[in-house]
Design a protein around this motif. Structure first.
Motif, mmCIF file in Angstrom:
data_model
loop_
_atom_site.group_PDB
_atom_site.id
_atom_site.type_symbol
_atom_site.label_atom_id
_atom_site.label_comp_id
_atom_site.label_asym_id
_atom_site.label_seq_id
_atom_site.Cartn_x
_atom_site.Cartn_y
_atom_site.Cartn_z
ATOM 1 N N GLU A 1 0.812 -1.219 0.000
ATOM 2 C CA GLU A 1 0.000 0.000 0.000
ATOM 3 C C GLU A 1 0.846 1.270 0.000
ATOM 4 O O GLU A 1 0.353 2.353 -0.353
ATOM 5 C CB GLU A 1 -0.943 0.015 1.203
ATOM 6 C CG GLU A 1 -0.247 0.091 2.549
ATOM 7 C CD GLU A 1 -1.227 0.188 3.698
ATOM 8 O OE1 GLU A 1 -0.763 0.334 4.847
ATOM 9 O OE2 GLU A 1 -2.443 0.121 3.447
ATOM 10 N N ASP A 2 2.127 1.146 0.386
ATOM 11 C CA ASP A 2 2.992 2.317 0.470
ATOM 12 C C ASP A 2 4.057 2.376 -0.619
ATOM 13 O O ASP A 2 4.381 3.449 -1.113
ATOM 14 C CB ASP A 2 3.708 2.352 1.831
ATOM 15 C CG ASP A 2 2.757 2.563 2.984
ATOM 16 O OD1 ASP A 2 1.882 3.446 2.869
ATOM 17 O OD2 ASP A 2 2.861 1.846 3.990
ATOM 18 N N LEU A 3 4.612 1.230 -0.985
ATOM 19 C CA LEU A 3 5.782 1.197 -1.859
ATOM 20 C C LEU A 3 5.528 0.432 -3.151
ATOM 21 O O LEU A 3 4.833 -0.582 -3.158
ATOM 22 C CB LEU A 3 6.975 0.544 -1.152
ATOM 23 C CG LEU A 3 7.647 1.293 -0.010
ATOM 24 C CD1 LEU A 3 8.845 0.496 0.489
ATOM 25 C CD2 LEU A 3 8.072 2.685 -0.440
ATOM 26 N N LEU A 4 6.146 0.939 -4.215
ATOM 27 C CA LEU A 4 6.270 0.205 -5.468
ATOM 28 C C LEU A 4 7.765 0.157 -5.776
ATOM 29 O O LEU A 4 8.408 1.204 -5.883
ATOM 30 C CB LEU A 4 5.522 0.900 -6.595
ATOM 31 C CG LEU A 4 5.644 0.237 -7.962
ATOM 32 C CD1 LEU A 4 4.871 -1.076 -7.990
ATOM 33 C CD2 LEU A 4 5.170 1.163 -9.080
ATOM 34 N N VAL A 5 8.306 -1.058 -5.886
ATOM 35 C CA VAL A 5 9.724 -1.237 -6.181
ATOM 36 C C VAL A 5 9.833 -1.928 -7.530
ATOM 37 O O VAL A 5 9.219 -2.979 -7.740
ATOM 38 C CB VAL A 5 10.426 -2.074 -5.093
ATOM 39 C CG1 VAL A 5 11.930 -2.142 -5.358
ATOM 40 C CG2 VAL A 5 10.167 -1.479 -3.708
#
Length: 299
Positions: free
Chosen positions: A95-99
């Protein structure tokens, strides 16, 4: 910086213009027409469609008076760009990060002639994530792990990790091999970019850049290296390996600058952001993200 009163559209933020004090324009439209003389027709269309607004989000009309030091927001028409023929691989999403695993030749964010063909704009469009924001950046010619935040509330904690050097970065490079070069070694130097120059240079003075260089394996005249930067100066890894006499394969800046056609993808810089590790500022967990890419010069 004040937040934009217009949302992201088609992956792109609106352009923010500050109206200068030295303009003799009577209206905002007069100033825009003088500032962008090749876009008269489109500017008039945008004003008529209420697509040009002030800092409060109020639409600019043909009669809106000019007010120095105020801000105007509008969408500029993106340039037509050839598609960079490489895809972005997703390594992680929550929900917070896209890597992601960025390919060579794709810019991290819109800049210069690379606007639509940037990782940020592609991902915003493809994943329908208008609030996606980069936590850090990689050079267009460097591949590997690139981190974005998805929610606006998560931006600051993750960006501060990089600002405070609380992230362990590991890069990999394929470069020349010198059997007489003692490795591992730590390179410390002062790197600056002279105004108007494309390349960075090392100069005398207090070091502002530090890289640990380790040999992974060698084969003939080339070798694979692990690079552990403690700082993040522009072109740091490329400059430091060049200073050791082992420039990175595919580097058209160091040791000598030579032109490469914009759509020539035949010789990518053999530099990869292999992994990132950090203590998550929200969960407290240790997180490591690793690229799945391989450098083509090392078979």
């Amino acid at each position: 910086m004040p937040s934009a009163p217009l949302p992201v559209r088609d992956g792109l933020n609106p352009t923010r213009l500050r109206l200068p004090a030295d303009s003799d324009s009577a209206t905002v439209l007069d100033h825009l027409l003088a500032r962008f003389p090749d876009d008269h027709e489109r500017l008039r269309e945008k004003v008529a469609a209420a697509e040009v607004v002030d800092g409060s989000g109020t639409a600019i009309t043909a009669e809106t008076p000019y007010r120095a030091h105020s801000f105007v927001y509008l969408y500029r028409d993106p340039p037509t760009e050839p598609r960079v023929p490489f895809e972005i691989d997703i390594l992680h999403r929550d929900e917070d990060l896209l890597v992601v695993d960025k390919p060579h030749f794709l810019a991290s964010t819109p800049r210069g002639r690379h606007v639509v063909e940037s990782a940020l704009v592609r991902l915003r469009r493809d994943l329908e994530l208008p609030d996606l924001t980069p936590v850090h950046r990689l050079d267009r010619v460097t591949a590997g792990v690139l981190v974005f935040t998805i929610r606006p509330q998560a931006r600051r904690p993750y960006q501060e990790l990089f600002a405070h050097r609380a992230v362990t970065k590991e890069y990999e490079a394929v470069a020349g091999f010198d059997a007489n070069l003692p490795l591992p070694t730590t390179v410390r130097s002062r790197i600056v970019k002279p105004d108007g120059e494309l390349r960075c240079v090392e100069v005398a003075g207090e070091p502002n850049a530090e890289t640990r260089v380790e040999l992974i394996e060698a084969s003939g005249e080339v070798a694979r290296y692990r690079l552990l930067p403690r700082t993040g100066k522009m072109h740091q890894l490329r400059v430091h390996l060049n200073s050791l006499g082992i420039p990175i394969i595919g580097d058209n800046f160091y040791p000598t600058l030579h032109d490469v056609a914009p759509e020539d993808y035949s010789s990518p810089l053999q530099l990869l952001a292999r992994s990132l590790s950090f203590v998550d500022p929200l969960s407290g967990a240790t997180r490591t993200f690793t690229s799945r890419r391989r450098l083509a010069a090392w078979t």
